[in-house]
Scaffold this motif. Structure first.
Motif, mmCIF file in Angstrom:
data_model
loop_
_atom_site.group_PDB
_atom_site.id
_atom_site.type_symbol
_atom_site.label_atom_id
_atom_site.label_comp_id
_atom_site.label_asym_id
_atom_site.label_seq_id
_atom_site.Cartn_x
_atom_site.Cartn_y
_atom_site.Cartn_z
ATOM 1 N N ASN A 117 56.198 86.622 7.982
ATOM 2 C CA ASN A 117 56.347 87.254 6.602
ATOM 3 C C ASN A 117 57.362 86.427 5.501
ATOM 4 O O ASN A 117 57.080 86.708 4.463
ATOM 5 C CB ASN A 117 57.019 88.644 6.750
ATOM 6 C CG ASN A 117 56.077 89.475 7.743
ATOM 7 O OD1 ASN A 117 54.999 89.329 7.579
ATOM 8 N ND2 ASN A 117 56.729 90.149 8.630
ATOM 9 N N THR A 118 58.158 85.461 6.298
ATOM 10 C CA THR A 118 58.966 84.584 5.381
ATOM 11 C C THR A 118 57.925 83.606 4.449
ATOM 12 O O THR A 118 57.120 83.305 4.972
ATOM 13 C CB THR A 118 59.800 83.834 6.206
ATOM 14 O OG1 THR A 118 60.611 84.703 6.825
ATOM 15 C CG2 THR A 118 60.613 82.964 5.171
ATOM 16 N N ARG A 119 58.441 83.533 3.184
ATOM 17 C CA ARG A 119 57.577 82.463 2.235
ATOM 18 C C ARG A 119 58.218 81.816 1.300
ATOM 19 O O ARG A 119 59.400 82.231 1.031
ATOM 20 C CB ARG A 119 56.570 83.699 1.391
ATOM 21 C CG ARG A 119 55.691 84.162 2.069
ATOM 22 C CD ARG A 119 54.365 83.281 2.389
ATOM 23 N NE ARG A 119 53.307 84.208 3.067
ATOM 24 C CZ ARG A 119 53.134 84.557 4.244
ATOM 25 N NH1 ARG A 119 54.067 84.006 5.197
ATOM 26 N NH2 ARG A 119 52.086 85.184 4.669
ATOM 27 N N PHE A 120 57.953 80.633 0.861
ATOM 28 C CA PHE A 120 58.727 79.954 -0.352
ATOM 29 C C PHE A 120 58.312 80.807 -1.406
ATOM 30 O O PHE A 120 57.216 81.007 -1.798
ATOM 31 C CB PHE A 120 58.155 78.600 -0.313
ATOM 32 C CG PHE A 120 58.605 77.737 0.927
ATOM 33 C CD1 PHE A 120 59.717 77.241 0.990
ATOM 34 C CD2 PHE A 120 57.540 77.433 1.837
ATOM 35 C CE1 PHE A 120 60.183 76.431 2.151
ATOM 36 C CE2 PHE A 120 57.829 76.682 3.006
ATOM 37 C CZ PHE A 120 59.024 76.045 3.090
ATOM 38 N N SER A 121 59.432 81.206 -2.370
ATOM 39 C CA SER A 121 59.201 82.053 -3.369
ATOM 40 C C SER A 121 58.617 81.235 -4.423
ATOM 41 O O SER A 121 57.754 82.171 -5.371
ATOM 42 C CB SER A 121 60.516 82.573 -4.073
ATOM 43 O OG SER A 121 61.152 81.866 -4.492
ATOM 44 N N GLY A 122 58.465 80.263 -4.538
ATOM 45 C CA GLY A 122 57.749 79.532 -5.851
ATOM 46 C C GLY A 122 58.486 79.779 -7.007
ATOM 47 O O GLY A 122 57.912 79.281 -8.261
ATOM 48 N N HIS A 123 59.895 80.208 -7.077
ATOM 49 C CA HIS A 123 60.559 80.378 -8.349
ATOM 50 C C HIS A 123 61.702 79.235 -8.408
ATOM 51 O O HIS A 123 62.111 79.098 -7.514
ATOM 52 C CB HIS A 123 61.208 81.572 -8.403
ATOM 53 C CG HIS A 123 59.952 83.003 -8.536
ATOM 54 N ND1 HIS A 123 59.226 82.876 -9.550
ATOM 55 C CD2 HIS A 123 59.986 83.888 -7.744
ATOM 56 C CE1 HIS A 123 58.580 83.937 -9.496
ATOM 57 N NE2 HIS A 123 58.884 84.689 -8.311
ATOM 58 N N LEU A 124 61.668 78.832 -9.527
ATOM 59 C CA LEU A 124 62.685 77.683 -9.467
ATOM 60 C C LEU A 124 64.159 78.215 -9.349
ATOM 61 O O LEU A 124 64.636 79.173 -9.988
ATOM 62 C CB LEU A 124 62.607 76.913 -11.118
ATOM 63 C CG LEU A 124 63.689 75.704 -11.314
ATOM 64 C CD1 LEU A 124 63.040 74.599 -10.542
ATOM 65 C CD2 LEU A 124 63.369 75.445 -12.744
#
Lengths: 325, 685
Positions: A117-124
């Protein structure tokens, strides 16, 4: 020499020059193992002694015990095929250690395939206070004791981890002054989330371990000497045999040509290919010499006939053959 | 001498011809120069064409090399050296400073220290580095001084409660000294704060406001010291009391009764009905009241403390109305020796231990050389806790199993006995090394194998004469991987193949053995074999075929040449039907050869290989005299025959005519020569 021959030789020379330029001019691609510039990872390659691989299955062929290996996936940007994702799952289940350092790339596809379920958020990630020269170079000082001897890490245009606390151990977090800059104005707006954010995490998967680092640039040449970034490689690699995936980076044309050159070299590196090439080369030289000789004789014959038009061509040919003997 | 008629005209012709030749030579030189010029111009043109082609090709191809892949909306990274340095963020800095001050005001020194430590990681531009360093250096000192002040004040308060006035006074003085230093440091901090606030663009008033909270704390501390000082002065005014104690026995068995006697007086007057407190090892042990004569007695059990000595003292702490009448007092301290027995634990185990494999620990428990029977023990190690007891002989035995998946090289096992009355607790620590059993793998593989062709390999897996139970055996040959499922005793066998992609050269056959038993290590055995790729043989075969072919062809040619008749001027014969010229060839040449032979006899001049027929005829012109014209004609016709299109029918006839004429003249020549020779011979005689 005719003009057409001159152009032909000119083109051949240009190709040779291009070939040499491609060979000697270093690649300037992001994360390129041979790029000595700021965005390459030559120093990482030297420190980690990582062996480049094009497919995950290559590891299993060279090392029987996966638990003694570590695979670096740094800033993957190309998509992963179902076979590759399945190989990665197998690698982790078999006891391998995978370091996935990503920010805005294709790393989430792996996490999805692994059923996490963990993800790279993609927000700077922006940190106006705990940082290097600019707030886009956040300094990570909240580190778990597992990252022993490391006091700070510096990221470069990083993102954050959206975690599932049940599946991940947080090893490092950004400061409480950090925030995610969704609209890229490098200012905190009300709708933007404030830190601290997890940035490094460890997931036990099967027999293996998956380390997630929310920045792909931590290992590039210009960042390796910042704070303890270099120590992180030693800490993660330990005494394991390390590998690095080189297939999931976008390549510039120069790098593609370099790869083609390398493939060509590899194609001719087996002993059988080398002998075949040598054989062809000798055959070509012999053929060219014979052709040249014939052309010269024919030229001489034509000149003689032009001087003495009443002489017999056949006789001259016979005489020429006699002279060759 | 007058020239003969005709000679003049001939000379004139010769001169004209010479002039013509000279003119031709001049013209030839001009042509040659022109040719050289043309050649040079042509070469320059070609070189230019070559260069233009190279440059054009490079100009068209090089820009395409500079093509970069499209970058995403958010860059993966930027060159840190090219990133513009940002100024310090004033609001965030102020927030951090505020948090720090808040922690200080709440006297949370540890958190304040760690925040300060963290704050050293914030980025400070070069121009602010000096002032920021000074600012950061002054803060830990302030934290330390405030922490000290607080500690001294806390101790002073406790001491005051225990009526230890002198010690309280000392602590209050120390607290005052720390406060004085803090005050000085705070003044310096004020100056630095103003300087820093100005440099980072913050309002100095705003940041100073945070500093005021800290000053308030310092003020509170100062008020506490004043209060304590007042209390000390008050207590010093009260009449002092005197307390003295002694013990019945100074050496005591633990658990046995302990008697302590004492007396409380005030200026040699006994104080009765006053509460006296007994302290053992700084712990309140008992309270009793003084008798009429001020004496008191404590009878308690000696505590079950297993140490060589214990400290005992009593205190009179006036309560209620007495607090305003008498000063508190403390007795002398007694040092009491304790007597107890310490059991001896002896233990042994089979070294080394293996992960997942239980091992035995044996031992013996004794007390003063006598076995300690049925005495409880506790064994802690490898995440296990075992309770056991000794047997009739004071011996014990137990089993422990290290966890199967452990990375530890050594583990600690602790054996302990609990206290029981006079028997003190005892413990023994064992550092048990952990290791794995390492099996040996012997491989029997062929020395040379061919790619894509299977080969068999045998192996033997041994471990101290023990047979491994169903280990996982993998055989890796290049990209191929095989699993061996069954073992025949210690032996295993497999059929393996190197893939066709395996190139010729030394390659490794890797055999990895992973036993299921956790105490046996995984092992890998590599054997080097020479892999030959059959594809490699193709170029060799091709070269060999070519060489054999060429050699055969050569041999055939030589054999053919040997079979053919040889002749000086005989041209190479072909299988084609002979032409008329070819038929004539031997006759004409033979005739010419005969003629040349005869001429060489007459003239003593042989035709050389470098001479043409024409040159030879010129050379023998003089000695041949009248035979020369016909010989010259023959030479020219042979020349034409050899190097031009052969001879026409009428030319053939002419050749025969000339030949006959030449023969006729030579016959005359021979006869006249013979006459001359006969004369001379006769003359000689």
């Amino acid at each position: 020499m005719k003009a057409s021959t001159s152009i032909f030789y000119g083109l051949i020379t240009a190709i040779v020059i291009l070939f040499l330029l491609v060979y000697f001019f270093p690649s300037l691609d992001d994360f390129n193992l041979k790029n000595p510039s700021w965005n390459g990872i030559t120093n990482f390659s030297r420190i980690s002694k990582a062996q480049p691989i094009k497919k995950i299955a290559d590891i299993t062929y060279s090392v029987p015990l996966l638990s003694e290996t570590i695979l670096y996936l740094i800033g993957p940007s190309k998509p992963f095929t179902p076979e590759e994702l399945s190989s990665l799952t197998g690698y982790l289940k078999g006891g391998g250690t995978l370091i996935l350092a990503d920010d805005f790339g294709s790393g989430n596809a792996i996490l999805q395939e692994l059923g996490l379920n963990t993800r790279f958020s993609g927000h700077l990630l922006i940190d106006p206070l705990f940082r290097n020269k600019a707030s886009t170079l956040p300094k990570i000082v909240n580190l778990s004791p597992e990252l022993k001897n490391i006091t700070a890490l510096v990221f470069n245009y990083a993102t954050t981890l959206n975690i599932d606390p049940l599946e991940i151990d947080i090893l490092a977090s950004s400061s409480s002054y950090s925030y995610t800059d969704s609209n890229l104005n490098q200012k905190w707006d009300k709708e933007e989330t404030k830190g601290p954010f997890p940035v490094i995490g460890k997931i036990e998967y099967g027999e293996g371990k998956l380390y997630l680092i929310s920045d792909s640039s931590i290992f590039i040449n210009s960042m390796l000497n910042k704070e303890d970034n270099k120590k992180l490689i030693a800490l993660l690699t330990k005494n394991k045999k390390s590998f690095i995936d080189t297939f999931h980076w976008q390549e510039a044309r120069l790098s593609k040509l370099k790869s083609a050159q390398l493939s060509l070299y590899q194609l001719f590196s087996p002993i059988e290919a080398r002998y075949s090439l040598l054989f062809l080369f000798i055959a070509l030289i012999v053929w060219l010499r014979v052709r040249q000789k014939k052309a010269r004789a024919s030229e001489e014959l034509q000149e003689t006939l032009a001087e003495h038009p009443h002489w017999d061509k056949e006789i001259l040919k016979i005489l020429e053959k006699g002279r060759e003997k | 001498m007058r020239p003969l008629p005709g000679e003049e005209a001939r000379d004139t012709r010769y001169e004209q011809r010479d002039t013509c030749y000279r003119g031709e030579r001049v013209r030839d030189t001009r042509y040659e120069q022109q040719d050289t010029r043309y050649a040079k111009r042509s070469e320059a043109y070609l070189v230019r064409a070559l260069l233009i082609t190279i440059i054009t090709a490079l100009l068209f191809s090089l820009p395409s090399l500079a093509f970069e892949p499209k970058s995403p909306q958010i860059p993966r990274h930027k060159n840190p050296d090219e990133i513009t340095e940002e100024k310090i963020a004033p609001l965030e800095f102020f927030a951090l400073y505020g948090t720090f001050m808040d922690l200080m005001t709440r006297q949370n020194w540890d958190l304040a220290s760690s925040l300060l430590q963290e704050a050293s990681s914030i980025y400070i531009p070069e121009n602010l580095a000096d002032i920021f360093d000074r600012f950061n250096e002054s803060l830990p000192e302030i934290i330390q001084e405030l922490r000290n002040t607080k500690n001294h004040l806390d101790i002073a308060t406790i001491l005051m409660a225990q009526a230890r006035i002198d010690e309280t006074d000392e602590e209050v003085k120390k607290a005052l000294a720390s406060l004085a230093k803090t005050g000085k440091d705070l003044k310096e901090l004020d100056t630095l704060t103003k300087e820093l606030a100005g440099a980072i663009g913050l309002s100095p008033e705003l940041i100073m406001k945070e500093g005021e909270k800290l000053k308030e704390l310092v003020k509170n501390f100062y008020l506490t010291t004043l209060q304590l000082n007042e209390d000390i002065e008050e207590k010093n005014k009260l009449p002092s009391t005197f307390l003295e104690i002694s013990a019945e026995e100074e050496e005591l068995i633990v658990g046995s009764p302990l008697k302590i006697y004492g007396k409380l007086t005030e200026a040699n007057t006994a104080l009765s009905g006053k509460d006296i407190t007994l302290f053992l090892e700084e712990e309140r042990a008992s309270i009793t009241s003084t008798e009429e004569d001020g004496s008191f007695t404590f009878i308690i059990d000696t505590p079950l403390l297993y140490k060589p000595t214990i400290k005992a003292y009593t205190a009179y702490l006036p309560q209620g109305e007495d607090a305003a009448k008498y000063a508190p007092s403390f007795s002398n301290a007694l040092s009491l020796k304790l007597v107890y027995y310490l059991p001896l634990i002896e233990a042994s185990y089979e070294e080394p231990a293996y992960p997942g494999l239980p091992f035995e620990i044996k031992g013996h428990l004794s007390l003063a050389y006598a076995p300690l029977k049925e005495y409880p023990l506790e064994v802690i190690g490898f995440n296990q806790r075992l309770e056991l007891s000794t047997d009739e002989k004071g011996e014990f035995v137990t089993q422990l199993a290290p966890p199967p998946k452990t990375t530890l090289k050594k583990s600690i096992v602790k054996i302990s006995t609990p206290p029981r009355g006079i028997i003190a607790p005892s413990s023994l620590t064992l550092a048990i090394p952990l290791t794995y059993k390492i099996p040996s793998v012997a491989l029997d593989t062929p020395s040379i194998v061919f790619s894509a062709f299977s080969f068999s390999l045998q192996g033997k897996l041994t471990l101290d004469g023990q047979i491994l139970k169903e280990p996982t055996i993998k055989v890796i040959t290049g990209e191929n991987e095989y699993s061996i499922s069954s073992l025949e005793g210690e032996n295993f066998a497999a059929e393996a193949t190197f893939p066709l992609s395996a190139t010729t050269g030394w390659q490794n056959i890797i055999v990895s053995v992973t036993p299921w038993e956790s105490w046996i290590a995984s092992v890998t055995q590599e054997n080097r074999v020479l892999v030959i790729n059959p594809i490699m043989l193709i170029p060799f075969a091709a070269i060999l075929t070519l060489l054999v072919g060429v050699s055969r062809k050569k041999k055939k040619k030589i054999r053919k040449a040997e079979e053919e008749p040889q002749g000086v001027l005989t041209p190479q014969t072909t299988k084609k039907p002979e032409t008329k010229k070819e038929k004539l060839l031997p006759d004409i040449l033979r005739a010419y050869e005969e003629a040349v032979e005869r001429v060489s006899k007459i003239t003593d001049k042989m035709i050389t290989p470098s001479q043409t027929t024409r040159e030879y005829s010129e050379e023998v012109k003089k000695p041949l005299k009248e035979a020369y014209p016909s010989f010259k004609a023959l030479s020219l016709m042979v020349e034409k025959f050899l190097y031009a299109r052969g001879l026409e029918k009428d030319e053939e006839n002419k050749f025969l005519q000339y030949y006959e004429e030449f023969t006729r003249i030579l016959q005359r020549f021979d006869s006249s020569n013979n006459v001359k020779q006969g004369r001379s011979l006769r003359g000689t005689k």
